[in-house]
Design an enzyme around this catalytic site. Structure first.
Site, mmCIF file in Angstrom:
data_model
loop_
_atom_site.group_PDB
_atom_site.id
_atom_site.type_symbol
_atom_site.label_atom_id
_atom_site.label_comp_id
_atom_site.label_asym_id
_atom_site.label_seq_id
_atom_site.Cartn_x
_atom_site.Cartn_y
_atom_site.Cartn_z
ATOM 1 N N LEU A 95 11.540 -19.841 -4.643
ATOM 2 C CA LEU A 95 10.443 -19.034 -4.088
ATOM 3 C C LEU A 95 9.208 -19.068 -4.984
ATOM 4 C CD1 LEU A 95 9.788 -16.596 -1.952
ATOM 5 C CD2 LEU A 95 10.164 -15.190 -3.971
ATOM 6 N N HIS A 138 2.983 3.701 -8.763
ATOM 7 C CA HIS A 138 2.711 2.306 -9.130
ATOM 8 C C HIS A 138 3.901 1.702 -9.879
ATOM 9 C CE1 HIS A 138 -1.250 2.640 -7.590
ATOM 10 N NE2 HIS A 138 -1.738 3.403 -8.544
ATOM 11 N N ASP A 142 0.832 -1.207 0.000
ATOM 12 C CA ASP A 142 0.000 0.000 0.000
ATOM 13 C C ASP A 142 0.870 1.264 0.000
ATOM 14 O OD1 ASP A 142 -2.370 1.380 -0.035
ATOM 15 O OD2 ASP A 142 -2.764 1.190 2.114
#
Ligand code: IPE
Ligand code: IPE
Ligand code: MG
Length: 254
Positions: A145, A51, A34
């Protein structure tokens, strides 16, 4: 003293070395990324610049998580509620997975990362779906991962879909109502093949879960920071992992 000449280099090496000795590596870390808009606005930049910077930060944090031995990193990139944003911003956000994968997929493959996605895929624009599906396909045999992208993800929508599926199984006499248990629900969640998150991180100061993994977070440890996502560095990540070392997880026991 040479030591003082390269403080940056010194600090970087120290943080990796220190974390090589982490006792408790969380298997699954979930991040609510966020604050991209606020990060940009505080610099006099348009929201999309936040962004973009946030997108690049995903790759930086993936690298650290992989180096730490974390198994799954779930990144909340777009919620079912984010469609409420202005069309221009939504359109930009929908281009980011493709851009991210265009730039970083070769590196992710090299680093043995497996890409997965949670969320309702069908409502995503075709170009977004195609990029993500291609990445999933190209990394499906990797066993490092798991980078799990939450795209058009909403926990309530996920739970509703699970309830519908279970109700369908009941009415088709595939299962008895009395046999419904946690595993029955788990089987119908996007996260069915993943462990529950051990650690949830939310950047940018909000202390809420915003419809993220409501079922899966039942016993997750939470870590909140005021730092905006694009500014969430390796050092910040290490702070969260350090805090996790101190947690006593009891799961209702003693
Ligand atoms: C997080 O940053 C990215 C998404 C939710 C897509 P925000 O866009 O929510 O940034 P703020 O919270 O408005 O600063
Ligand atoms: C949560 O952030 C969703 C993502 C990070 C993708 P929001 O910025 O959408 O959450 P609210 O609206 O502040 O709760
Ligand atoms: Mg926000």
């Amino acid at each position: 003293m040479a030591f003082f000449k390269w403080p940056f280099k010194k600090r970087k090496v120290e943080s990796f070395a220190r974390n090589a000795t982490l006792k408790l590596v969380p298997n699954h870390v979930a991040i609510i990324m966020d604050g991209n808009g606020r990060w940009a606005n505080s610099r006099g930049l348009p929201r999309f610049a936040g962004h973009k910077e946030g997108m690049d930060n995903v790759k930086r944090i993936v690298k650290v998580a992989n180096a730490q031995g974390i198994k799954v990193l779930t990144m909340y990139a777009f919620s079912t509620e984010n469609w409420r944003r202005p069309k221009q911003e939504v359109d930009y956000l929908m281009k980011l997975p493709k851009e991210f994968l265009n730039i970083y997929l070769p590196e992710l493959i090299e680093e043995n990362v497996q890409v997965k996605m949670i969320g309702h895929r069908a409502q995503l624009p075709a170009h977004t779906q195609a990029a993500v599906e291609q990445a999933i396909e190209q990394t499906k045999h990797n066993n490092g991962l798991i980078l799990n992208l939450a795209l058009n993800y909403g926990s309530r929508a996920e739970i509703i879909a699970a309830i519908k599926a279970v109700a369908g199984d009941v009415s088709a006499n595939n299962i008895n109502i009395d046999d419904i248990d946690e595993a029955t629900i788990n089987k119908h969640l996007f996260t069915t093949d993943l462990p529950d998150p051990d650690l949830l991180i939310r950047t940018s100061g909000e202390m809420r879960v915003s419809n993220f993994l409501l079922w899966q977070l039942a016993y997750t440890e939470f870590w909140f920071t005021d730092v905006h996502w694009p500014a969430f560095t390796e050092a910040e990540f290490v702070k969260a992992l350090d805090a996790y070392q101190q947690r006593k997880r009891r799961y209702g026991g003693l």
